[in-house]
Design a protein around this motif. Structure first.
Motif, mmCIF file in Angstrom:
data_model
loop_
_atom_site.group_PDB
_atom_site.id
_atom_site.type_symbol
_atom_site.label_atom_id
_atom_site.label_comp_id
_atom_site.label_asym_id
_atom_site.label_seq_id
_atom_site.Cartn_x
_atom_site.Cartn_y
_atom_site.Cartn_z
ATOM 1 N N ASN A 31 7.871 13.254 18.823
ATOM 2 C CA ASN A 31 7.336 11.773 19.057
ATOM 3 C C ASN A 31 8.561 11.038 19.413
ATOM 4 O O ASN A 31 9.405 10.815 18.564
ATOM 5 C CB ASN A 31 6.608 11.181 17.900
ATOM 6 N N PHE A 33 9.197 6.720 20.846
ATOM 7 C CA PHE A 33 8.599 5.215 21.048
ATOM 8 C C PHE A 33 9.405 4.278 21.846
ATOM 9 O O PHE A 33 10.527 4.405 21.396
ATOM 10 C CB PHE A 33 7.998 4.683 19.700
ATOM 11 N N ASN A 100 3.573 12.693 7.610
ATOM 12 C CA ASN A 100 3.979 11.322 7.159
ATOM 13 C C ASN A 100 5.369 10.953 7.029
ATOM 14 O O ASN A 100 5.689 10.129 6.441
ATOM 15 C CB ASN A 100 3.528 11.515 5.501
ATOM 16 N N GLN A 101 6.194 11.606 7.976
ATOM 17 C CA GLN A 101 7.420 10.931 7.911
ATOM 18 C C GLN A 101 7.515 9.836 8.828
ATOM 19 O O GLN A 101 6.852 9.421 9.846
ATOM 20 C CB GLN A 101 8.253 12.203 8.556
ATOM 21 N N PRO A 102 8.585 9.110 8.591
ATOM 22 C CA PRO A 102 8.752 7.903 8.956
ATOM 23 C C PRO A 102 9.370 7.791 10.630
ATOM 24 O O PRO A 102 9.993 8.904 10.767
ATOM 25 C CB PRO A 102 9.565 7.004 8.173
ATOM 26 N N GLN A 103 9.202 6.804 11.022
ATOM 27 C CA GLN A 103 9.972 6.759 12.466
ATOM 28 C C GLN A 103 11.435 6.390 11.947
ATOM 29 O O GLN A 103 11.792 5.521 11.050
ATOM 30 C CB GLN A 103 9.450 5.332 13.301
ATOM 31 N N HIS A 104 12.307 6.805 12.803
ATOM 32 C CA HIS A 104 13.808 6.424 12.774
ATOM 33 C C HIS A 104 14.168 5.658 14.099
ATOM 34 O O HIS A 104 13.836 6.239 15.124
ATOM 35 C CB HIS A 104 14.588 7.691 12.685
ATOM 36 N N PHE A 105 14.781 4.460 13.925
ATOM 37 C CA PHE A 105 15.123 3.510 15.036
ATOM 38 C C PHE A 105 16.647 3.732 15.302
ATOM 39 O O PHE A 105 17.599 3.881 14.654
ATOM 40 C CB PHE A 105 14.629 2.253 14.596
ATOM 41 N N TYR B 32 -0.165 5.743 4.653
ATOM 42 C CA TYR B 32 1.626 5.922 4.479
ATOM 43 C C TYR B 32 1.842 4.638 4.895
ATOM 44 O O TYR B 32 1.773 4.085 5.884
ATOM 45 C CB TYR B 32 1.834 7.096 5.513
ATOM 46 N N PHE B 34 5.577 2.039 4.671
ATOM 47 C CA PHE B 34 7.084 2.088 4.580
ATOM 48 C C PHE B 34 7.569 0.576 4.573
ATOM 49 O O PHE B 34 6.718 -0.506 4.918
ATOM 50 C CB PHE B 34 7.408 2.515 5.950
#
Lengths: 114, 113
Positions: A31, A33, A100-105, B32, B34
């Protein structure tokens, strides 16, 4: 560590120009964005992509298009730049849909349209 | 529909004081959650995340957050704030399907010496 790299930190363009913002990630994420960030409006999703050559409109796609020809690269295109597209643009990536992993910016590109 | 609300647009604390930033969410199940931090002119850095299990989660830079299902909240805390913590903080929610994040409006933190 995940690395999301945006090609320019600062960019100045003129009204009517076609503008390309590039983003590359090095973690094989599915993914990617594109957001824009404006004072008082927070982060707004422009487009995202969950696979090569796939794209989905976000909340504010008007005036923008995207390209994802390779998994690691996601380009945002301003077809004919206008002054109201002056903003901070942020690219992000994350693993599979539903993860469930976060987005990295990335560090962002501050774009000024004169 | 899912949403995230950060009620405080701007908070000022003194260095060494404790900090709590509020985050409320709306979602039909356990999401979830954050917290991200953004220093001036920078991108967003992940502070911590909650998926399931222990409702108190530890993050980087001495931050922690507590998930409270009954209050639909996920507040961020730090016992003693440092001047370098001055930044904008974003709470975000991700549903259990799909990949989009829903962000709160952000809380700007000022730290007085």
């Amino acid at each position: 560590d995940v690395k999301v790299t945006q090609s320019s930190r600062y960019l100045v363009k003129r009204t009517g120009e076609k503008v390309f913002l590039e983003c590359v990630q090095d973690m094989d994420h599915e993914n990617m964005f594109w957001y824009r960030q404006d004072p008082g409006l927070g982060l707004r999703l422009i487009y995202f992509s969950y696979d090569v050559k796939m794209k989905e409109k976000g909340d504010i796609p008007e005036g923008y298009s995207v390209s994802r020809e390779k998994k690691e690269r996601f380009s945002l295109i301003l077809e004919s730049a206008s002054t109201n597209q002056t903003s901070m643009y942020l690219c992000a990536s994350s693993p599979n849909q539903g993860s469930n992993q976060p987005q990295h910016f990335g560090d962002g590109t501050r774009l000024s349209i004169l | 529909a899912q949403s995230v609300t950060q009620p405080d647009i701007h908070i000022t604390v003194s260095e060494g004081a404790s900090l709590e930033l509020r985050c409320n969410y709306s979602y039909g199940a356990t999401p979830y959650l954050f917290w991200y931090v953004q220093s001036p002119g920078q991108g967003l850095q992940l502070l911590l995340k909650y998926f399931s299990g222990d409702t108190l989660v530890q993050g980087i830079k001495g931050f922690e957050a507590e998930f409270k299902r009954s209050q639909s909240s996920f507040n961020l805390r730090k016992p003693s704030v440092h001047w370098s913590d001055a930044a904008e903080y974003f709470c975000a929610l991700k549903g259990t399907s799909g990949s989009r994040l829903t962000f709160g409006e952000g809380t700007q933190l000022t730290v007085n010496p």
